[in-house]
Design a protein around this motif. Structure first.
Motif, PDB file in Angstrom:
ATOM      1  N   MET B 300       0.842  -1.202   0.000  1.00  0.00           N
ATOM      2  CA  MET B 300       0.000   0.000   0.000  1.00  0.00           C
ATOM      3  C   MET B 300       0.881   1.257   0.000  1.00  0.00           C
ATOM      4  O   MET B 300       0.574   2.246  -0.667  1.00  0.00           O
ATOM      5  CB  MET B 300      -0.908   0.012   1.236  1.00  0.00           C
ATOM      6  N   GLY B 301       1.969   1.180   0.755  1.00  0.00           N
ATOM      7  CA  GLY B 301       2.918   2.298   0.780  1.00  0.00           C
ATOM      8  C   GLY B 301       3.495   2.546  -0.600  1.00  0.00           C
ATOM      9  O   GLY B 301       3.614   3.702  -1.038  1.00  0.00           O
ATOM     10  N   LEU B 302       3.813   1.468  -1.299  1.00  0.00           N
ATOM     11  CA  LEU B 302       4.355   1.608  -2.664  1.00  0.00           C
ATOM     12  C   LEU B 302       3.335   2.298  -3.563  1.00  0.00           C
ATOM     13  O   LEU B 302       3.658   3.223  -4.308  1.00  0.00           O
ATOM     14  CB  LEU B 302       4.677   0.230  -3.238  1.00  0.00           C
ATOM     15  N   PHE B 303       2.075   1.840  -3.465  1.00  0.00           N
ATOM     16  CA  PHE B 303       1.032   2.428  -4.319  1.00  0.00           C
ATOM     17  C   PHE B 303       0.787   3.893  -3.962  1.00  0.00           C
ATOM     18  O   PHE B 303       0.552   4.717  -4.840  1.00  0.00           O
ATOM     19  CB  PHE B 303      -0.274   1.628  -4.186  1.00  0.00           C
ATOM     20  N   LEU B 304       0.864   4.181  -2.658  1.00  0.00           N
ATOM     21  CA  LEU B 304       0.644   5.573  -2.238  1.00  0.00           C
ATOM     22  C   LEU B 304       1.738   6.475  -2.812  1.00  0.00           C
ATOM     23  O   LEU B 304       1.455   7.539  -3.383  1.00  0.00           O
ATOM     24  CB  LEU B 304       0.635   5.644  -0.698  1.00  0.00           C
ATOM     25  N   MET B 305       2.966   6.027  -2.662  1.00  0.00           N
ATOM     26  CA  MET B 305       4.089   6.817  -3.189  1.00  0.00           C
ATOM     27  C   MET B 305       3.995   6.955  -4.705  1.00  0.00           C
ATOM     28  O   MET B 305       4.339   7.982  -5.277  1.00  0.00           O
ATOM     29  CB  MET B 305       5.411   6.138  -2.820  1.00  0.00           C
ATOM     30  N   GLU B 306       3.530   5.878  -5.315  1.00  0.00           N
ATOM     31  CA  GLU B 306       3.398   5.885  -6.772  1.00  0.00           C
ATOM     32  C   GLU B 306       2.291   6.863  -7.196  1.00  0.00           C
ATOM     33  O   GLU B 306       2.444   7.612  -8.154  1.00  0.00           O
ATOM     34  CB  GLU B 306       3.052   4.462  -7.202  1.00  0.00           C
ATOM     35  N   SER B 307       1.196   6.848  -6.450  1.00  0.00           N
ATOM     36  CA  SER B 307       0.075   7.746  -6.780  1.00  0.00           C
ATOM     37  C   SER B 307       0.478   9.201  -6.590  1.00  0.00           C
ATOM     38  O   SER B 307       0.007  10.075  -7.309  1.00  0.00           O
ATOM     39  CB  SER B 307      -1.118   7.458  -5.875  1.00  0.00           C
ATOM     40  N   LEU B 308       1.336   9.436  -5.601  1.00  0.00           N
ATOM     41  CA  LEU B 308       1.779  10.813  -5.366  1.00  0.00           C
ATOM     42  C   LEU B 308       2.922  11.209  -6.300  1.00  0.00           C
ATOM     43  O   LEU B 308       3.467  12.301  -6.196  1.00  0.00           O
ATOM     44  CB  LEU B 308       2.234  10.970  -3.906  1.00  0.00           C
ATOM     45  N   ARG B 309       3.292  10.300  -7.164  1.00  0.00           N
ATOM     46  CA  ARG B 309       4.370  10.482  -8.148  1.00  0.00           C
ATOM     47  C   ARG B 309       5.721  10.759  -7.487  1.00  0.00           C
ATOM     48  O   ARG B 309       6.570  11.445  -8.026  1.00  0.00           O
ATOM     49  CB  ARG B 309       4.023  11.595  -9.137  1.00  0.00           C
ATOM     50  N   ILE B 310       5.872  10.222  -6.266  1.00  0.00           N
ATOM     51  CA  ILE B 310       7.177  10.351  -5.618  1.00  0.00           C
ATOM     52  C   ILE B 310       8.110   9.262  -6.165  1.00  0.00           C
ATOM     53  O   ILE B 310       9.284   9.498  -6.384  1.00  0.00           O
ATOM     54  CB  ILE B 310       7.016  10.240  -4.084  1.00  0.00           C
ATOM     55  N   THR B 311       7.555   8.082  -6.395  1.00  0.00           N
ATOM     56  CA  THR B 311       8.341   7.031  -7.034  1.00  0.00           C
ATOM     57  C   THR B 311       7.696   6.689  -8.377  1.00  0.00           C
ATOM     58  O   THR B 311       6.541   7.048  -8.619  1.00  0.00           O
ATOM     59  CB  THR B 311       8.378   5.755  -6.166  1.00  0.00           C
ATOM     60  N   PRO B 315       4.726   2.072 -14.215  1.00  0.00           N
ATOM     61  CA  PRO B 315       4.344   3.042 -15.256  1.00  0.00           C
ATOM     62  C   PRO B 315       2.829   3.148 -15.419  1.00  0.00           C
ATOM     63  O   PRO B 315       2.313   4.202 -15.775  1.00  0.00           O
ATOM     64  CB  PRO B 315       4.995   2.473 -16.519  1.00  0.00           C
ATOM     65  N   VAL B 316       2.123   2.033 -15.146  1.00  0.00           N
ATOM     66  CA  VAL B 316       0.661   2.051 -15.323  1.00  0.00           C
ATOM     67  C   VAL B 316       0.036   3.110 -14.405  1.00  0.00           C
ATOM     68  O   VAL B 316      -0.841   3.871 -14.833  1.00  0.00           O
ATOM     69  CB  VAL B 316       0.082   0.653 -14.990  1.00  0.00           C
ATOM     70  N   ILE B 317       0.523   3.165 -13.172  1.00  0.00           N
ATOM     71  CA  ILE B 317      -0.026   4.156 -12.233  1.00  0.00           C
ATOM     72  C   ILE B 317       0.388   5.560 -12.664  1.00  0.00           C
ATOM     73  O   ILE B 317      -0.398   6.504 -12.607  1.00  0.00           O
ATOM     74  CB  ILE B 317       0.458   3.845 -10.799  1.00  0.00           C
ATOM     75  N   GLY B 318       1.617   5.682 -13.127  1.00  0.00           N
ATOM     76  CA  GLY B 318       2.109   6.995 -13.570  1.00  0.00           C
ATOM     77  C   GLY B 318       1.311   7.543 -14.734  1.00  0.00           C
ATOM     78  O   GLY B 318       1.178   8.757 -14.886  1.00  0.00           O
ATOM     79  N   ARG B 319       0.771   6.639 -15.555  1.00  0.00           N
ATOM     80  CA  ARG B 319       0.028   7.095 -16.739  1.00  0.00           C
ATOM     81  C   ARG B 319      -1.423   7.486 -16.426  1.00  0.00           C
ATOM     82  O   ARG B 319      -2.114   8.032 -17.270  1.00  0.00           O
ATOM     83  CB  ARG B 319       0.040   5.996 -17.810  1.00  0.00           C
TER      84      ARG B 319
END
Lengths: 226, 478
Positions: B300-311, B315-319
């Protein structure tokens, strides 16, 4: 020896779990396996040995503190005819939940206390009957590791007509004689003591079991390998 | 000596001597093919090793090239990201500070106009010059010459009084205007201050933009260097990658320890929930459940960071568009919050179970059960830890991303180094075998030195005779 607080485990278990998780997840489903350890303690209440029951109580308390949730524990007395349900003081398979298991242990302790406070000396000593009774219960419960502890001088004294001279079925059972006190004849001829224990060893091993003697109760944790 | 080797059963020494002589003769007879065989095998091994070394160097070269490409690509991507961030910051600064520039300009113009207007108003109009005084002095002289009682004197006196009154009125009027001027000047002070502050703000904004522009220039230079595949840029990137790898590894070790503490907090109470006897393979289900909760928290932490574009690991989440990402961030944060609450309560339950266990132990030991006075402190501490650790584990995503990106390059470089070392070793083995073959041939000759010496003598004798024959023929021909 098992730890008193199961959660205080070494760090390598955490790492081991991490590494083994992928492999373990391939196991189909979450299967309940039989509880790990089953211990049955036989208390000799005959003659002078009845005076040793306070020590037996300490052993029981030690075992209660050592056994984990899911383990099985039973205590029975040895008297004239021990192959009988009426001689069982208490037997229980501890609940899987630690809090419930702790309550069961408290109750167990109270029952044993009540028994040792009111016990009367038995006229005879049917050790074989007790061992058969214990082995039967352990077989029924089906733990991974089975041990029958005999708190006795190992001198069998059967009432007239009782038949016990037949092979016992003790496959995978460790029979541990605790606090085997020396009798007066043993002092006269120490070979009698060794002969008595050897006879028991032969009987147990012939039944497929393993026989050990522990007189120093401080070594109990090592000998039990719990 | 075995009996079958005893040529003369009663004489082992003679038998041994005969065997040695036979062996030497056999070896002498087989010398040429044996030498060829030994050298052939040594050469074959040497050639084989050389080919293996060449192949390994080829693989190492391709791997190095691939690692270099990845390194430069990562460097480019990283610089692009930084440039993008700088542009975004400049855009934000322009939007925030200079976007309102028309309003600011109008405000400044208003302030200047007001100041100008006030300035016009404060123009000083000095009182009439000394003509008033001179007129009064002249009228006084006329009165003295004409006498006080003459009509002219009275007329002049009246005129003087009128002039005196007019002078006083003028002076009074001058004082009033002076006061108004001072009031206007006082009113101008805040306007000046406001204008000064506005100008300072503008200056700061512009300076900030200039600073960012300078950083942007540096980034652009770096980007151009990487794009040109300059060696200096590559070295800098490699050094930076190694630093990142080491740092990320250290942080991940620390995070693992945090995860271990977290596991300890919830493993025991999980056995109260799922039972301590149930097993998954060789492990207790409660342990697996505790570990799974921790892994879900990290995910969940990974997804949160990914959603906030910190990490940028997925790429799917980034898009995804900004709205969806925001929704996803809230969803993951909510799950984390719930898990943190669960962990907190589990930590409290752990404390209760430990206390119960301790009480039971005391009872079994025959002592009176006592509960320490300040047991609530570790209980609260465990609850707080149980709540905070899931959020702390969220940040594992940042070093994990660095570790994955830098690990790929470091692994490539390490593998290339190993391949180079193995190629060198294989080549050295071939070289050693080649020379060992030559040495073995020499050793062979040492063993059969006696027949070789005889051969040498025979050959030299033959040569000498041949030389003599040639010399005789030459003499007879002459």
């Amino acid at each position: 020896m098992k730890r008193l607080i199961p959660s205080a485990r070494p760090a390598k278990r955490f790492a081991g779990i991490g590494m083994a998780l992928a492999a373990a997840l391939t196991v189909a489903g979450c299967a309940s396996t039989p509880p790990g350890t089953g211990v049955f303690l036989l208390l000799d209440t005959s003659g002078t040995y009845a005076g040793e029951l306070d020590r037996a109580r300490s052993v029981i308390n030690y075992l209660l503190g050592t056994l984990d949730p899911g383990d099985s524990f039973g205590v029975a007395r040895i008297d004239g005819g021990s192959f009988s349900e009426k001689d069982i003081i208490m037997r229980v398979t501890f609940d899987a939940r630690p809090s419930v298991a702790n309550d069961q242990k408290r109750l167990f302790m109270e029952r044993i206390g009540a028994f040792t406070d009111t016990v009367t000396a038995a006229a005879h000593t049917d050790i074989t009957g007790g061992v058969l009774q214990a082995a039967e219960w352990l077989e029924e419960v089906g733990p991974g590791s089975r041990a029958v502890l005999i708190f006795s001088d190992m001198e069998e004294d059967l009432p007239e007509g009782y038949i016990r001279d037949f092979p016992m079925e003790l496959d995978g059972v460790r029979v541990i004689a605790l606090n085997v006190t020396k009798l007066r004849p043993d002092n006269v001829d120490p070979r009698a003591y060794a002969t008595r224990l050897d006879a028991w060893r032969e009987r147990v091993q012939a039944g497929g079991g393993e026989f050990t003697v522990i007189n120093d109760l401080e070594r109990l944790d090592v000998a039990l390998e719990l | 000596m075995p009996t079958w080797l005893m040529v003369w059963p009663g004489n082992p020494a003679l038998s041994a001597a005969l065997l040695v002589v036979t062996l030497i003769l056999v070896l002498y007879g087989a010398r040429a093919p044996a030498h060829r065989g030994i050298l052939g095998v040594a050469r074959a091994v040497n050639q084989g090793c050389k080919r293996i070394a060449v192949a390994l160097r080829g693989v190492q070269g391709r791997l190095s090239e691939r690692t270099r490409e990845v390194l430069l690509s990562e460097g480019l991507e990283d610089t692009e990201r930084q440039i993008e961030q700088e542009f975004r910051r400049i855009s934000d600064a322009v939007d925030r500070d200079l976007g309102a520039y028309p309003v600011l300009h109008r405000k400044l113009a208003d302030q200047v106009a007001r100041i100008d207007e006030d300035y016009q108003k404060v123009t000083d109009t000095p009182p009439a010059p000394e003509s008033w005084t001179r007129t009064l002095e002249a009228s006084g002289e006329l009165v003295r010459q004409a006498g006080d009682q003459s009509a002219a004197a009275k007329a002049v006196g009246a005129l003087r009084s009128a002039i005196q009154e007019a002078h006083e009125e003028a002076m009074e009027s001058y004082r009033d205007t002076s006061r108004q001027r001072h009031e206007l000047l006082a009113r101008m002070v805040p306007a000046w201050r406001s204008m000064s502050s506005t100008l300072d703000r503008v200056e700061r904004s512009v300076a900030g933009i200039f600073e960012r522009a300078r950083h942007l220039d540096e980034l652009m230079d770096r980007y151009r260097e990487i794009a040109k595949e300059a060696n200096m840029a590559e070295r800098k990137l490699a050094s930076s990658t190694l630093t990142q790898f080491v740092t990320a590894s250290l942080v991940l070790v620390v995070a693992s320890l945090g995860g271990f503490i977290n596991f300890q907090l919830i493993a025991l109470p999980m056995s109260e929930m799922v039972g301590a006897t149930s097993r998954l393979g060789s492990m207790q289900t409660s342990d697996v459940a505790a570990l799974v909760i921790i892994l879900i928290e990290i995910t969940m932490g990974l997804f949160l960071m990914e959603s906030l574009r910190i990490t940028r690991l997925f790429p799917v989440i980034g898009r995804l568009d900004a709205r969806t990402r925001r929704q996803m961030a809230w969803a993951t944060f909510s799950i984390l919050l719930i898990l943190a609450g669960i962990e907190s309560s589990l930590a409290y339950m752990r404390d209760m179970l430990a206390a119960d266990r301790a009480a039971l132990t005391q009872q079994l030991a025959g002592s009176t059960v006592t509960r320490p006075e300040f047991m609530w402190i570790p209980a609260v501490g465990q609850m707080v830890m149980g709540f905070i650790l899931p959020f702390a584990l969220t940040f594992v995503a940042i070093p994990l991303e660095s570790f994955i990106h830098s690990g790929r390059i470091v692994l490539g470089q390490v593998t290339a180094g190993l391949l180079r070392a193995v190629a060198f070793t294989v080549e050295m083995v071939g070289f050693g075998v080649d020379h060992a073959g030559k040495a073995l041939n020499n050793l062979y000759d040492v063993f059969i030195f006696l027949p070789l010496k005889v051969e040498e003598l025979v050959m030299s004798e033959r040569e000498r005779r041949a030389r003599d024959v040639r010399a005789d023929r030459t003499t007879s021909t002459a």
